[in-house]
Write an enzyme that holds these catalytic residues in place. Structure first.
Site, PDB file in Angstrom:
ATOM      1  N   ASP A  14       1.524  -1.105 -11.687  1.00  0.00           N
ATOM      2  CA  ASP A  14       1.089  -1.774 -10.408  1.00  0.00           C
ATOM      3  C   ASP A  14       2.443  -2.737 -10.237  1.00  0.00           C
ATOM      4  O   ASP A  14       3.120  -3.161 -10.921  1.00  0.00           O
ATOM      5  CB  ASP A  14      -0.216  -2.385 -10.577  1.00  0.00           C
ATOM      6  CG  ASP A  14      -0.402  -3.244  -9.509  1.00  0.00           C
ATOM      7  OD1 ASP A  14      -0.622  -2.605  -8.271  1.00  0.00           O
ATOM      8  OD2 ASP A  14      -0.935  -4.233  -9.411  1.00  0.00           O
ATOM      9  N   SER A  15       2.034  -3.256  -8.848  1.00  0.00           N
ATOM     10  CA  SER A  15       2.974  -4.260  -8.643  1.00  0.00           C
ATOM     11  C   SER A  15       2.812  -5.835  -9.353  1.00  0.00           C
ATOM     12  O   SER A  15       3.743  -6.410  -9.354  1.00  0.00           O
ATOM     13  CB  SER A  15       2.748  -4.787  -6.892  1.00  0.00           C
ATOM     14  OG  SER A  15       1.535  -4.941  -6.669  1.00  0.00           O
ATOM     15  N   CYS A  77      -1.447   1.391  -7.904  1.00  0.00           N
ATOM     16  CA  CYS A  77      -1.196   0.547  -6.831  1.00  0.00           C
ATOM     17  C   CYS A  77      -0.999   1.283  -5.451  1.00  0.00           C
ATOM     18  O   CYS A  77      -0.654   2.397  -5.334  1.00  0.00           O
ATOM     19  CB  CYS A  77       0.331  -0.167  -7.014  1.00  0.00           C
ATOM     20  SG  CYS A  77       1.028  -1.007  -5.734  1.00  0.00           S
ATOM     21  N   GLU A 166      -3.895 -13.289  -7.060  1.00  0.00           N
ATOM     22  CA  GLU A 166      -2.914 -13.291  -8.396  1.00  0.00           C
ATOM     23  C   GLU A 166      -2.684 -14.611  -8.723  1.00  0.00           C
ATOM     24  O   GLU A 166      -2.394 -15.162  -9.791  1.00  0.00           O
ATOM     25  CB  GLU A 166      -1.499 -12.813  -7.732  1.00  0.00           C
ATOM     26  CG  GLU A 166      -1.172 -11.437  -7.627  1.00  0.00           C
ATOM     27  CD  GLU A 166      -0.644 -10.469  -9.094  1.00  0.00           C
ATOM     28  OE1 GLU A 166      -0.030 -11.169  -9.799  1.00  0.00           O
ATOM     29  OE2 GLU A 166      -1.089  -9.384  -9.192  1.00  0.00           O
ATOM     30  N   CYS A 198      -6.878  -1.499  -2.615  1.00  0.00           N
ATOM     31  CA  CYS A 198      -5.720  -2.295  -3.125  1.00  0.00           C
ATOM     32  C   CYS A 198      -6.561  -2.599  -4.461  1.00  0.00           C
ATOM     33  O   CYS A 198      -7.494  -3.136  -4.543  1.00  0.00           O
ATOM     34  CB  CYS A 198      -5.325  -3.543  -2.419  1.00  0.00           C
ATOM     35  SG  CYS A 198      -4.301  -4.609  -3.411  1.00  0.00           S
ATOM     36  N   HIS A 200      -6.258  -4.830  -6.403  1.00  0.00           N
ATOM     37  CA  HIS A 200      -6.426  -6.302  -6.707  1.00  0.00           C
ATOM     38  C   HIS A 200      -7.859  -6.483  -6.192  1.00  0.00           C
ATOM     39  O   HIS A 200      -8.384  -7.647  -6.681  1.00  0.00           O
ATOM     40  CB  HIS A 200      -5.499  -7.169  -6.102  1.00  0.00           C
ATOM     41  CG  HIS A 200      -4.158  -7.408  -6.558  1.00  0.00           C
ATOM     42  ND1 HIS A 200      -3.266  -6.285  -6.575  1.00  0.00           N
ATOM     43  CD2 HIS A 200      -3.557  -8.383  -7.172  1.00  0.00           C
ATOM     44  CE1 HIS A 200      -2.205  -6.641  -7.103  1.00  0.00           C
ATOM     45  NE2 HIS A 200      -2.368  -8.010  -7.642  1.00  0.00           N
TER      46      HIS A 200
END
Ligand code: DGL
Length: 291
Positions: A14-15, A77, A166, A198, A200
């Protein structure tokens, strides 16, 4: 493959740390599998970057994970899946799984981790939230149109979510205010389901559900992709043998100050030993992090 199965790890990237929500699901459904995870914490976010840059980053990471002898690659991602999945599939011989198709499939046909969103007519109305890149790529709209022609797709880019998550600002009033701004307008859309496009976003699922309303089913793209990966490994006879203890390796491209706390929230448990690596094709270094 031998009787003892295929002990090679599942590669996941993932990023940043969001892909750990997919790893969490992998740990749940395939507790005997080893995972090699890469989070590009030095270069997150990807969602505001170009197709070319995200594809280059994805290729570098995939090559790094290939050096760890992975047996398949889960692109955890949405941005990388939207922009780079086809390139990754062409470049590597191992199976490569993205997040778009599994999540779109569950949105329109049901299955996966919950009940179907829509069982027949009229065609479903599906919301998609993600990064600017994921929304601009049109990847979800294409996948949904292919799977269920006539599906209404309403997409919203939510670029501020990734940095706030994040940052660990999960209960912060600023996050609620931002979420209201992004999602408030979707309430009138009479959605059947909302794809969390996403990896996240599952961390803020309760807040999103609260804002969008209880009748809208949330679809977790990372978790659905993990389930798709499990199905693929089973079908191809690539699962690890029951006699082997899994060995996980976690890599980040930068050590953020509080990454362990944030990563724990994504993973739902303590992080396995984690190393910082430079994943580019320049001479790369690795150092371990004292716990
Ligand atoms: N987890 C990534 C995704 O699913 C976040 C994207 C970003 O880095 O902006 O798209």
């Amino acid at each position: 493959m031998s009787e003892s199965g295929d002990p090679r790890p599942i590669g996941v990237f993932d990023s940043g740390l969001g892909g750990l929500t997919a790893v969490r699901e992998l740990f749940r459904v395939l507790p005997g599998e080893s995972v090699a995870y890469f989070g590009d914490t030095a270069r997150v976010p990807y969602g505001s970057k170009s197709r070319e840059t995200v594809t280059r980053f994805s290729l570098e990471i995939a090559r790094f994970l290939m050096r760890q002898d992975i047996k398949c690659l889960l692109v955890a991602c949405n941005t990388a899946s939207s922009y780079a999945l086809e390139t990754l599939k062409r470049r590597f011989e191992i199976p490569v799984v993205g997040v778009i198709d599994p999540a779109a499939g569950v949105a329109v046909t049901g299955g996966g981790r919950g009940a179907p969103v829509a069982g027949g007519s009229p065609p479903p109305r599906i919301g998609v939230i993600g990064t600017q890149a994921t929304v601009a790529s049109g990847a979800y709209a294409r996948a949904l149109a292919q799977l269920a022609p006539g599906t209404t797709v309403v997409s919203r880019a939510c670029p501020l979510f990734v940095p706030l998550i994040e940052e660990g600002w999960l209960d912060h009033p600023v996050l609620r205010q931002v979420a209201e701004e992004y999602l408030g307008g979707l309430r009138a859309e009479r959605l059947d389901g909302l794809i969390l496009g996403c990896t996240h976003y599952p961390l803020i699922a309760p807040l999103l559900q609260d804002i969008i309303g209880p009748g809208v089913r949330l679809i977790d793209s990372g978790a659905e992709a993990a389930l798709a990966t499990a199905g693929l490994l089973r079908r191809r006879g690539l699962l690890a043998g029951a006699d082997q203890a899994p060995q996980h390796h976690f890599y980040l491209s930068d050590e953020r100050l509080d990454f362990e706390r944030v990563a724990r929230a994504f993973l739902g448990r303590e992080l396995p030993p984690t190393a910082i690596v430079d994943q580019t094709d320049l001479p790369w270094f690795e150092r371990s992090i004292p716990h």
